[in-house]
Design a protein around this motif. Structure first.
Motif, PDB file in Angstrom:
ATOM      1  N   VAL A  40       0.843  -1.203   0.000  1.00 13.21           N
ATOM      2  CA  VAL A  40       0.000   0.000   0.000  1.00 13.21           C
ATOM      3  C   VAL A  40       0.877   1.252   0.000  1.00 13.21           C
ATOM      4  O   VAL A  40       0.629   2.206  -0.739  1.00 13.21           O
ATOM      5  CB  VAL A  40      -0.963  -0.009   1.209  1.00 13.21           C
ATOM      6  CG1 VAL A  40      -1.650   1.336   1.362  1.00 13.21           C
ATOM      7  CG2 VAL A  40      -1.985  -1.122   1.058  1.00 13.21           C
ATOM      8  N   SER A  41       1.919   1.249   0.808  1.00 15.75           N
ATOM      9  CA  SER A  41       2.836   2.386   0.877  1.00 15.75           C
ATOM     10  C   SER A  41       3.528   2.618  -0.466  1.00 15.75           C
ATOM     11  O   SER A  41       3.658   3.763  -0.917  1.00 15.75           O
ATOM     12  CB  SER A  41       3.865   2.147   1.973  1.00 15.75           C
ATOM     13  OG  SER A  41       4.778   3.199   2.027  1.00 15.75           O
ATOM     14  N   ALA A  42       3.957   1.547  -1.109  1.00 19.78           N
ATOM     15  CA  ALA A  42       4.616   1.677  -2.413  1.00 19.78           C
ATOM     16  C   ALA A  42       3.649   2.230  -3.461  1.00 19.78           C
ATOM     17  O   ALA A  42       4.036   3.060  -4.293  1.00 19.78           O
ATOM     18  CB  ALA A  42       5.164   0.322  -2.862  1.00 19.78           C
ATOM     19  N   ALA A  43       2.402   1.794  -3.423  1.00 15.88           N
ATOM     20  CA  ALA A  43       1.404   2.301  -4.376  1.00 15.88           C
ATOM     21  C   ALA A  43       1.164   3.793  -4.156  1.00 15.88           C
ATOM     22  O   ALA A  43       1.067   4.567  -5.112  1.00 15.88           O
ATOM     23  CB  ALA A  43       0.106   1.529  -4.246  1.00 15.88           C
ATOM     24  N   LYS A  44       1.098   4.214  -2.899  1.00 16.15           N
ATOM     25  CA  LYS A  44       0.870   5.624  -2.590  1.00 16.15           C
ATOM     26  C   LYS A  44       2.036   6.483  -3.070  1.00 16.15           C
ATOM     27  O   LYS A  44       1.835   7.552  -3.652  1.00 16.15           O
ATOM     28  CB  LYS A  44       0.652   5.795  -1.089  1.00 16.15           C
ATOM     29  CG  LYS A  44       0.100   7.131  -0.712  1.00 16.15           C
ATOM     30  CD  LYS A  44      -0.337   7.139   0.743  1.00 16.15           C
ATOM     31  CE  LYS A  44      -1.106   8.394   1.049  1.00 16.15           C
ATOM     32  NZ  LYS A  44      -1.648   8.392   2.403  1.00 16.15           N
ATOM     33  N   VAL A  45       3.255   6.002  -2.853  1.00 16.85           N
ATOM     34  CA  VAL A  45       4.442   6.737  -3.305  1.00 16.85           C
ATOM     35  C   VAL A  45       4.445   6.855  -4.830  1.00 16.85           C
ATOM     36  O   VAL A  45       4.734   7.920  -5.379  1.00 16.85           O
ATOM     37  CB  VAL A  45       5.730   6.053  -2.792  1.00 16.85           C
ATOM     38  CG1 VAL A  45       6.964   6.595  -3.484  1.00 16.85           C
ATOM     39  CG2 VAL A  45       5.855   6.219  -1.293  1.00 16.85           C
ATOM     40  N   LYS A  46       4.101   5.774  -5.520  1.00 18.81           N
ATOM     41  CA  LYS A  46       4.051   5.810  -6.986  1.00 18.81           C
ATOM     42  C   LYS A  46       3.028   6.818  -7.488  1.00 18.81           C
ATOM     43  O   LYS A  46       3.280   7.554  -8.447  1.00 18.81           O
ATOM     44  CB  LYS A  46       3.689   4.428  -7.542  1.00 18.81           C
ATOM     45  CG  LYS A  46       4.818   3.456  -7.624  1.00 18.81           C
ATOM     46  CD  LYS A  46       4.285   2.162  -8.193  1.00 18.81           C
ATOM     47  CE  LYS A  46       5.290   1.481  -9.055  1.00 18.81           C
ATOM     48  NZ  LYS A  46       4.764   0.233  -9.624  1.00 18.81           N
ATOM     49  N   LEU A  47       1.869   6.869  -6.837  1.00 22.23           N
ATOM     50  CA  LEU A  47       0.830   7.804  -7.255  1.00 22.23           C
ATOM     51  C   LEU A  47       1.241   9.255  -7.014  1.00 22.23           C
ATOM     52  O   LEU A  47       0.998  10.126  -7.860  1.00 22.23           O
ATOM     53  CB  LEU A  47      -0.480   7.497  -6.523  1.00 22.23           C
ATOM     54  CG  LEU A  47      -1.176   6.218  -6.984  1.00 22.23           C
ATOM     55  CD1 LEU A  47      -2.268   5.832  -6.002  1.00 22.23           C
ATOM     56  CD2 LEU A  47      -1.746   6.395  -8.374  1.00 22.23           C
ATOM     57  N   ILE A  48       1.881   9.517  -5.892  1.00 20.74           N
ATOM     58  CA  ILE A  48       2.345  10.880  -5.607  1.00 20.74           C
ATOM     59  C   ILE A  48       3.405  11.308  -6.613  1.00 20.74           C
ATOM     60  O   ILE A  48       3.384  12.425  -7.128  1.00 20.74           O
ATOM     61  CB  ILE A  48       2.863  10.983  -4.157  1.00 20.74           C
ATOM     62  CG1 ILE A  48       1.692  10.851  -3.180  1.00 20.74           C
ATOM     63  CG2 ILE A  48       3.623  12.278  -3.926  1.00 20.74           C
ATOM     64  CD1 ILE A  48       2.097  10.704  -1.728  1.00 20.74           C
ATOM     65  N   LYS A  49       4.333  10.404  -6.939  1.00 18.26           N
ATOM     66  CA  LYS A  49       5.367  10.723  -7.944  1.00 18.26           C
ATOM     67  C   LYS A  49       4.759  10.955  -9.314  1.00 18.26           C
ATOM     68  O   LYS A  49       5.184  11.852 -10.046  1.00 18.26           O
ATOM     69  CB  LYS A  49       6.403   9.601  -8.007  1.00 18.26           C
ATOM     70  CG  LYS A  49       7.357   9.590  -6.842  1.00 18.26           C
ATOM     71  CD  LYS A  49       8.389   8.495  -6.993  1.00 18.26           C
ATOM     72  CE  LYS A  49       9.350   8.471  -5.826  1.00 18.26           C
ATOM     73  NZ  LYS A  49      10.358   7.405  -5.959  1.00 18.26           N
ATOM     74  N   ALA A  50       3.763  10.144  -9.686  1.00 23.40           N
ATOM     75  CA  ALA A  50       3.110  10.312 -10.991  1.00 23.40           C
ATOM     76  C   ALA A  50       2.393  11.651 -11.072  1.00 23.40           C
ATOM     77  O   ALA A  50       2.408  12.315 -12.106  1.00 23.40           O
ATOM     78  CB  ALA A  50       2.127   9.172 -11.232  1.00 23.40           C
ATOM     79  N   CYS A  51       1.800  12.070  -9.972  1.00 26.33           N
ATOM     80  CA  CYS A  51       1.114  13.365  -9.944  1.00 26.33           C
ATOM     81  C   CYS A  51       2.122  14.511 -10.063  1.00 26.33           C
ATOM     82  O   CYS A  51       1.910  15.455 -10.813  1.00 26.33           O
ATOM     83  CB  CYS A  51       0.303  13.484  -8.655  1.00 26.33           C
ATOM     84  SG  CYS A  51      -0.733  14.954  -8.585  1.00 26.33           S
ATOM     85  N   ARG A  52       3.222  14.414  -9.334  1.00 33.85           N
ATOM     86  CA  ARG A  52       4.258  15.450  -9.417  1.00 33.85           C
ATOM     87  C   ARG A  52       4.875  15.521 -10.810  1.00 33.85           C
ATOM     88  O   ARG A  52       5.216  16.600 -11.292  1.00 33.85           O
ATOM     89  CB  ARG A  52       5.346  15.190  -8.393  1.00 33.85           C
ATOM     90  CG  ARG A  52       4.932  15.521  -6.987  1.00 33.85           C
ATOM     91  CD  ARG A  52       6.074  15.357  -6.032  1.00 33.85           C
ATOM     92  NE  ARG A  52       5.621  15.550  -4.661  1.00 33.85           N
ATOM     93  CZ  ARG A  52       6.213  15.043  -3.611  1.00 33.85           C
ATOM     94  NH1 ARG A  52       7.316  14.323  -3.769  1.00 33.85           N
ATOM     95  NH2 ARG A  52       5.743  15.256  -2.412  1.00 33.85           N
ATOM     96  N   LYS A  53       5.026  14.371 -11.446  1.00 32.26           N
ATOM     97  CA  LYS A  53       5.594  14.332 -12.794  1.00 32.26           C
ATOM     98  C   LYS A  53       4.712  15.099 -13.779  1.00 32.26           C
ATOM     99  O   LYS A  53       5.195  15.682 -14.740  1.00 32.26           O
ATOM    100  CB  LYS A  53       5.729  12.874 -13.241  1.00 32.26           C
ATOM    101  CG  LYS A  53       6.416  12.691 -14.554  1.00 32.26           C
ATOM    102  CD  LYS A  53       6.586  11.224 -14.873  1.00 32.26           C
ATOM    103  CE  LYS A  53       7.253  11.038 -16.207  1.00 32.26           C
ATOM    104  NZ  LYS A  53       7.380   9.617 -16.541  1.00 32.26           N
ATOM    105  N   ARG A  54       3.417  15.121 -13.498  1.00 32.42           N
ATOM    106  CA  ARG A  54       2.474  15.845 -14.344  1.00 32.42           C
ATOM    107  C   ARG A  54       2.253  17.272 -13.855  1.00 32.42           C
ATOM    108  O   ARG A  54       1.297  17.924 -14.252  1.00 32.42           O
ATOM    109  CB  ARG A  54       1.147  15.096 -14.377  1.00 32.42           C
ATOM    110  CG  ARG A  54       1.236  13.791 -15.106  1.00 32.42           C
ATOM    111  CD  ARG A  54      -0.010  12.959 -14.877  1.00 32.42           C
ATOM    112  NE  ARG A  54       0.021  11.716 -15.622  1.00 32.42           N
ATOM    113  CZ  ARG A  54       0.688  10.636 -15.266  1.00 32.42           C
ATOM    114  NH1 ARG A  54       1.403  10.634 -14.170  1.00 32.42           N
ATOM    115  NH2 ARG A  54       0.653   9.549 -16.010  1.00 32.42           N
ATOM    116  N   SER A  55       3.098  17.738 -12.947  1.00 37.28           N
ATOM    117  CA  SER A  55       3.022  19.083 -12.356  1.00 37.28           C
ATOM    118  C   SER A  55       1.693  19.301 -11.653  1.00 37.28           C
ATOM    119  O   SER A  55       1.101  20.377 -11.735  1.00 37.28           O
ATOM    120  CB  SER A  55       3.233  20.157 -13.429  1.00 37.28           C
ATOM    121  OG  SER A  55       4.482  20.004 -14.028  1.00 37.28           O
ATOM    122  N   GLY A  56       1.243  18.288 -10.950  1.00 37.16           N
ATOM    123  CA  GLY A  56      -0.018  18.379 -10.239  1.00 37.16           C
ATOM    124  C   GLY A  56       0.169  18.355  -8.741  1.00 37.16           C
ATOM    125  O   GLY A  56       1.279  18.229  -8.222  1.00 37.16           O
TER     126      GLY A  56
END
Length: 104
Positions: A40-56
């Motif tokens: 769950v922690s790894a999934a959350k980190v991946k989602l946060i990084k994906a959002c930042r990558k899109r400048s969100g």
């Protein structure tokens, strides 16, 4: 004086248009881990990084698990697999992005 009013109104309209152009997207990701918590922690980190990558800006309160599985094979190091989603507020650029999926 009329030109000044026109410029002021156009500036206000531009600010409103940029705010209206921001939208939330539902990002999805999968992750695996040795324990359910680490997956769950790894999934959350991946989602946060994906959002930042899109400048969100990620909305951590919207994080939710879509599915959670455990593989019962003894030789697999990371038997827990989860799929999760999170909302991400992204400044729109006119591109059509309904749902973005970020897999492994």
């Amino acid at each position: 004086m009329r030109t000044l009013r026109c410029i002021a109104l156009m500036g206000i309209a531009l600010c409103i248009a940029q705010e209206a152009n921001a939208r939330g997207e539902d990002l999805r990701s999968t992750a695996d881990g040795a324990t359910a918590e680490s997956a769950v922690s790894a999934a959350k980190v991946k989602l946060i990084k994906a959002c930042r990558k899109r400048s969100g800006i990620s909305d951590s309160e919207s994080f939710r698990l879509v599915s959670e599985d455990k593989i019962a094979h003894p030789e697999i190091r990371k038997p827990y697999q989860v799929e999760a989603s999170m909302k991400c507020d992204i400044q729109g650029d006119g591109a059509s992005r309904d749902q973005v999926t970020n897999n492994r």
